[in-house]
Design a protein around this motif. Structure first.
Motif, PDB file in Angstrom:
ATOM      1  N   THR A   6      34.485  89.004-109.654  1.00 44.93           N
ATOM      2  CA  THR A   6      33.205  88.460-109.202  1.00 44.93           C
ATOM      3  C   THR A   6      32.191  88.458-110.349  1.00 44.93           C
ATOM      4  OG1 THR A   6      32.497  90.648-108.455  1.00 44.93           O
ATOM      5  CG2 THR A   6      33.627  89.255-106.844  1.00 44.93           C
ATOM      6  N   LYS A   7      30.979  88.019-110.055  1.00 46.76           N
ATOM      7  CA  LYS A   7      29.884  87.944-111.037  1.00 46.76           C
ATOM      8  C   LYS A   7      30.288  87.087-112.228  1.00 46.76           C
ATOM      9  CE  LYS A   7      28.115  92.532-109.815  1.00 46.76           C
ATOM     10  NZ  LYS A   7      27.765  93.894-110.310  1.00 46.76           N
ATOM     11  N   LEU A   8      30.931  85.963-111.936  1.00 47.80           N
ATOM     12  CA  LEU A   8      31.414  85.068-112.985  1.00 47.80           C
ATOM     13  C   LEU A   8      30.427  83.929-113.222  1.00 47.80           C
ATOM     14  CD1 LEU A   8      35.162  84.794-111.874  1.00 47.80           C
ATOM     15  CD2 LEU A   8      34.165  86.352-113.557  1.00 47.80           C
ATOM     16  N   THR A   9      30.287  83.525-114.472  1.00 47.96           N
ATOM     17  CA  THR A   9      29.436  82.404-114.851  1.00 47.96           C
ATOM     18  C   THR A   9      30.264  81.126-114.862  1.00 47.96           C
ATOM     19  OG1 THR A   9      28.090  83.876-116.225  1.00 47.96           O
ATOM     20  CG2 THR A   9      27.900  81.508-116.635  1.00 47.96           C
ATOM     21  N   ALA A  10      29.706  80.041-114.365  1.00 46.93           N
ATOM     22  CA  ALA A  10      30.434  78.775-114.280  1.00 46.93           C
ATOM     23  C   ALA A  10      30.819  78.260-115.661  1.00 46.93           C
ATOM     24  CB  ALA A  10      29.589  77.729-113.553  1.00 46.93           C
ATOM     25  N   SER A  11      31.971  77.566-115.717  1.00 45.82           N
ATOM     26  CA  SER A  11      32.458  76.895-116.936  1.00 45.82           C
ATOM     27  C   SER A  11      32.483  77.838-118.135  1.00 45.82           C
ATOM     28  CB  SER A  11      31.596  75.661-117.243  1.00 45.82           C
ATOM     29  OG  SER A  11      31.617  74.756-116.170  1.00 45.82           O
ATOM     30  N   THR A  12      32.964  79.048-117.906  1.00 49.35           N
ATOM     31  CA  THR A  12      32.966  80.075-118.948  1.00 49.35           C
ATOM     32  C   THR A  12      34.363  80.678-119.069  1.00 49.35           C
ATOM     33  OG1 THR A  12      30.651  80.606-118.501  1.00 49.35           O
ATOM     34  CG2 THR A  12      31.943  82.266-119.681  1.00 49.35           C
ATOM     35  N   LYS A  13      34.777  80.945-120.293  1.00 44.64           N
ATOM     36  CA  LYS A  13      36.087  81.559-120.527  1.00 44.64           C
ATOM     37  C   LYS A  13      35.986  83.075-120.404  1.00 44.64           C
ATOM     38  CE  LYS A  13      40.090  81.422-123.621  1.00 44.64           C
ATOM     39  NZ  LYS A  13      40.665  80.817-124.857  1.00 44.64           N
ATOM     40  N   ASN A  67      47.434 102.466-108.590  1.00 44.15           N
ATOM     41  CA  ASN A  67      46.147 101.857-108.284  1.00 44.15           C
ATOM     42  C   ASN A  67      46.163 100.373-108.620  1.00 44.15           C
ATOM     43  OD1 ASN A  67      44.968 104.318-107.466  1.00 44.15           O
ATOM     44  ND2 ASN A  67      44.581 104.877-109.599  1.00 44.15           N
ATOM     45  N   THR A  68      45.192  99.649-108.102  1.00 40.06           N
ATOM     46  CA  THR A  68      45.075  98.208-108.348  1.00 40.06           C
ATOM     47  C   THR A  68      43.732  97.945-108.995  1.00 40.06           C
ATOM     48  OG1 THR A  68      46.471  97.668-106.441  1.00 40.06           O
ATOM     49  CG2 THR A  68      45.029  95.930-107.258  1.00 40.06           C
ATOM     50  N   LYS A  69      43.748  97.560-110.268  1.00 42.21           N
ATOM     51  CA  LYS A  69      42.504  97.342-111.002  1.00 42.21           C
ATOM     52  C   LYS A  69      42.624  96.123-111.910  1.00 42.21           C
ATOM     53  CE  LYS A  69      40.978 102.186-111.141  1.00 42.21           C
ATOM     54  NZ  LYS A  69      39.669 101.954-110.451  1.00 42.21           N
ATOM     55  N   VAL A  70      41.505  95.445-112.093  1.00 39.73           N
ATOM     56  CA  VAL A  70      41.391  94.351-113.061  1.00 39.73           C
ATOM     57  C   VAL A  70      40.224  94.660-113.984  1.00 39.73           C
ATOM     58  CG1 VAL A  70      40.972  91.893-113.402  1.00 39.73           C
ATOM     59  CG2 VAL A  70      42.337  92.639-111.473  1.00 39.73           C
ATOM     60  N   TRP A  71      40.457  94.445-115.261  1.00 37.06           N
ATOM     61  CA  TRP A  71      39.443  94.668-116.303  1.00 37.06           C
ATOM     62  C   TRP A  71      39.176  93.311-116.934  1.00 37.06           C
ATOM     63  CZ3 TRP A  71      40.679  98.275-121.102  1.00 37.06           C
ATOM     64  CH2 TRP A  71      39.536  98.383-121.904  1.00 37.06           C
ATOM     65  N   TYR A  72      37.925  92.843-116.932  1.00 43.09           N
ATOM     66  CA  TYR A  72      37.658  91.485-117.405  1.00 43.09           C
ATOM     67  C   TYR A  72      36.274  91.379-118.036  1.00 43.09           C
ATOM     68  CZ  TYR A  72      34.974  90.980-113.025  1.00 43.09           C
ATOM     69  OH  TYR A  72      34.081  91.138-111.990  1.00 43.09           O
ATOM     70  N   TYR A 132      33.737  94.304-117.086  1.00 38.62           N
ATOM     71  CA  TYR A 132      33.769  94.743-115.698  1.00 38.62           C
ATOM     72  C   TYR A 132      35.150  95.276-115.342  1.00 38.62           C
ATOM     73  CZ  TYR A 132      29.676  91.668-115.359  1.00 38.62           C
ATOM     74  OH  TYR A 132      28.470  91.045-115.560  1.00 38.62           O
ATOM     75  N   THR A 133      35.196  96.217-114.435  1.00 35.74           N
ATOM     76  CA  THR A 133      36.450  96.606-113.805  1.00 35.74           C
ATOM     77  C   THR A 133      36.226  96.594-112.295  1.00 35.74           C
ATOM     78  OG1 THR A 133      35.924  98.971-113.929  1.00 35.74           O
ATOM     79  CG2 THR A 133      37.252  98.040-115.722  1.00 35.74           C
ATOM     80  N   VAL A 134      37.206  96.086-111.568  1.00 36.44           N
ATOM     81  CA  VAL A 134      37.108  96.038-110.113  1.00 36.44           C
ATOM     82  C   VAL A 134      38.395  96.581-109.510  1.00 36.44           C
ATOM     83  CG1 VAL A 134      35.505  94.099-110.041  1.00 36.44           C
ATOM     84  CG2 VAL A 134      37.967  93.665-110.008  1.00 36.44           C
ATOM     85  N   ASP A 135      38.269  97.172-108.339  1.00 33.45           N
ATOM     86  CA  ASP A 135      39.426  97.645-107.596  1.00 33.45           C
ATOM     87  C   ASP A 135      39.917  96.556-106.652  1.00 33.45           C
ATOM     88  OD1 ASP A 135      39.406 100.231-108.700  1.00 33.45           O
ATOM     89  OD2 ASP A 135      37.841 100.857-107.293  1.00 33.45           O
ATOM     90  N   GLY A 136      41.230  96.496-106.473  1.00 37.57           N
ATOM     91  CA  GLY A 136      41.824  95.567-105.532  1.00 37.57           C
ATOM     92  C   GLY A 136      42.609  96.306-104.471  1.00 37.57           C
ATOM     93  N   SER A 137      43.543  95.614-103.849  1.00 38.15           N
ATOM     94  CA  SER A 137      44.354  96.187-102.782  1.00 38.15           C
ATOM     95  C   SER A 137      45.828  96.029-103.112  1.00 38.15           C
ATOM     96  CB  SER A 137      44.049  95.490-101.449  1.00 38.15           C
ATOM     97  OG  SER A 137      42.692  95.636-101.104  1.00 38.15           O
ATOM     98  N   CYS A 138      46.624  96.966-102.605  1.00 37.38           N
ATOM     99  CA  CYS A 138      48.071  96.939-102.816  1.00 37.38           C
ATOM    100  C   CYS A 138      48.763  96.743-101.469  1.00 37.38           C
ATOM    101  CB  CYS A 138      48.538  98.236-103.468  1.00 37.38           C
ATOM    102  SG  CYS A 138      50.320  98.294-103.787  1.00 37.38           S
ATOM    103  N   TYR A 139      49.824  95.936-101.473  1.00 36.36           N
ATOM    104  CA  TYR A 139      50.582  95.647-100.261  1.00 36.36           C
ATOM    105  C   TYR A 139      52.063  95.857-100.529  1.00 36.36           C
ATOM    106  CZ  TYR A 139      46.154  93.293 -99.364  1.00 36.36           C
ATOM    107  OH  TYR A 139      44.821  93.009 -99.233  1.00 36.36           O
ATOM    108  N   GLN A 140      52.673  96.725 -99.777  1.00 40.44           N
ATOM    109  CA  GLN A 140      54.092  97.001 -99.951  1.00 40.44           C
ATOM    110  C   GLN A 140      54.903  95.839 -99.380  1.00 40.44           C
ATOM    111  OE1 GLN A 140      55.454 100.622 -98.150  1.00 40.44           O
ATOM    112  NE2 GLN A 140      57.613 100.143 -98.478  1.00 40.44           N
ATOM    113  N   PHE A 141      55.807  95.305-100.193  1.00 40.05           N
ATOM    114  CA  PHE A 141      56.689  94.221 -99.742  1.00 40.05           C
ATOM    115  C   PHE A 141      58.079  94.796 -99.511  1.00 40.05           C
ATOM    116  CE2 PHE A 141      59.441  90.447-100.834  1.00 40.05           C
ATOM    117  CZ  PHE A 141      59.297  89.859 -99.583  1.00 40.05           C
ATOM    118  N   ASN A 142      58.452  94.878 -98.254  1.00 42.07           N
ATOM    119  CA  ASN A 142      59.732  95.476 -97.890  1.00 42.07           C
ATOM    120  C   ASN A 142      60.121  94.914 -96.522  1.00 42.07           C
ATOM    121  OD1 ASN A 142      61.963  97.032 -97.360  1.00 42.07           O
ATOM    122  ND2 ASN A 142      60.864  98.974 -97.266  1.00 42.07           N
TER     123      ASN A 142
END
Length: 495
Positions: A61-68, A15-20, A33-43
């Protein structure tokens, strides 16, 4: 913010996920937050010996400007180490983030003489991503091969808002069956997992129909009106020509390679560029500076492959009227392995102004270092041109841009001693670019000002803030393979 990473499973089995979130410890949602992404086979089809891996892309997404923010990537069960980034400013936060700071580097190879390859097919769904260290440790007995250690140190010790790489990566991304490309991506992860790493396509990316470039950097912000490019490898997101805004600057990436390898894209890119610059000029109150970049330059003292006598170069020179018409402030390029800063130029003529220049200023930064520490392009018998402000063919380095406000931009070229990688980078060249009249150069008065007009920084710096922030900034991560493979020699005829 967009993030891309690779795993060594070849069928997108994970799976493709980011936790932030803003808490370094990343507590469970809804505190993060956790969001799903996409996977692409490189071959690459019918090339069984080439690198095979899965590329994952996800947008935060749902990011605040100038924030770490802190983040991990993974499959929902297995996670990488924790990384961080700071979001771009918006109209309310920009003044507190000035000056905006960017690093420019061109023609930078791998820092190692050998590349990695897997010793066996991985069985885990997710291969572990190497922990990013604060800097790359080198000694005088282990000389550097590129300027990457200095860039990495700067990212971790100073504020850097973005890195822009002006083409030619790893030498080459597809060398050693692609494992040199994987090595390179692991090396830049010490920087690119913390700040946006923006790119353009160079001539050294041409192997296998540019497949490695297209796939390794597929998370660039492809334009809405030209989202896909086909270079013979297949349809991929358009990372050949695109643009984005960050604070006071509108950045435009172009492909100089369409004039040499993919001529069917020349008209498409040209029409897209004119439309993009038209829209950018409507927004110059918010983003007054326009900076265009491509791998090859329109001007240089020697070897920039834009001799107007050739058909291909004539086509590339047709970009110049657009740059003039829409008031492009800077054109940045690499390709030639040296450094050359030029004055304002139009049709090979220059008024040599730093204050309100009446045409585009050109700068060549191609001395990032390839793989052998012996690759600088000397000027030889080529004379210094009348439009050349400063040039150097003896040192390796990278550049810094600091945008202080809507009128004042400061440029520095940094010099790195690859034979003494523990030494600090020093300033080789610097200048202030001051423009109070952003817009079409057709409206500029053609009179010549004194070349030594003093430039003063105002005590109260006026600030023009943008109305929008970019939605996509790429960060690149790559998995590291455990074993090494002998280095393939580069062709001496290629820059």
């Amino acid at each position: 913010m967009s993030v891309q990473w690779a795993t060594m499973d070849t069928f997108c089995s994970s799976n493709t996920k980011v936790w932030y979130g803003q808490d370094k410890n990343l507590p469970p949602p809804p505190s993060s937050y956790t969001v799903d992404g996409s996977c692409y086979q490189f071959n690459v089809v019918n090339r069984p010996t080439l690198l095979k891996q899965s590329h994952h892309v996800a947008n935060m997404t749902k990011l605040t400007a100038s924030t770490k923010y802190f983040y991990k990537v993974g499959d929902g069960i297995n996670w990488s180490s924790t990384y961080s980034f700071t979001t771009a400013p918006n109209a309310l936060t920009l003044s507190s983030t000035l000056p905006q700071k960017f690093i420019i580097v061109g023609d930078m190879g791998s820092s190692s003489s050998t590349a990695y390859k897997p010793s066996a097919s991985p069985t885990k769904i997710l291969s572990k991503i190497p922990t990013c260290k604060p800097s790359i440790t080198l000694t005088t007995s282990n000389p550097a091969r590129t300027v990457l250690p200095w860039i990495t140190t700067e990212v971790h010790t100073q504020r850097v808002d973005m890195i822009l790489h002006l083409g030619d990566y790893a030498y080459d991304l597809f060398s050693e069956n692609g494992y040199r490309g994987r090595l390179f991506m692991n090396e830049i992860a010490n920087s690119s997992s913390y700040v946006p790493y923006m790119v353009n396509v160079g001539n050294h990316e041409d192997g296998f129909n540019f497949a490695f470039y297209n796939e390794f950097f597929r998370n660039m912000p492809a334009p809405i009106d030209a989202p896909v490019v086909n270079t013979g490898y297949g349809n991929t997101p358009n990372n050949w020509y695109y643009s984005w805004n960050v604070g006071l600057i509108h950045f435009v990436t172009l492909s100089s390679e369409v004039y040499y390898n993919k001529t069917d894209l020349i008209d498409k890119q040209y029409k897209w560029l004119e439309n993009d610059l038209q829209n950018a000029n409507k927004n110059r109150t918010a983003a007054p500076w326009i900076i265009v970049n491509a791998h090859r330059g329109l001007y240089c003292s020697s070897g920039c492959d834009t001799d107007p006598k050739t058909t291909k170069s004539n086509s590339m020179r047709k970009l110049e009227p657009l740059l003039y018409k829409y008031g492009v402030d800077l054109y940045l390029s690499g390709h030639v392995h040296n450094y050359e800063r030029m004055f304002d130029i139009y049709q090979s003529n220059s008024m040599k102004r730093k204050l309100n220049p009446p045409s585009t200023v050109y700068i060549l930064v191609g001395n990032g270092g390839t793989n052998d520490n012996k690759d600088l392009s000397g000027f030889g018998t080529s004379p210094k041109q009348a439009y050349t402000a400063f040039r150097d063919d003896t040192t390796y380095g990278y550049s810094r841009i600091a945008v202080y406000n809507s009128t004042h931009l400061h440029w520095e070229q940094m010099k790195c001693n690859l034979n003494n990688p523990t030494s600090a980078a020093t300033v080789l060249d610097s200048f202030w670019l001051v423009q109070f009249n952003h817009g079409s150069f057709f409206t500029k008065a053609p009179t010549v000002l004194p070349t030594k007009t003093p430039i003063k920084i105002p005590t109260a710096i006026p600030i023009v803030v943008p109305t929008k922030i970019p939605t996509i900034f790429p960060t690149i991560l790559r998995t590291k393979s455990p074993t090494a493979k002998p280095t393939k020699s580069l062709s001496p005829s290629r820059k």
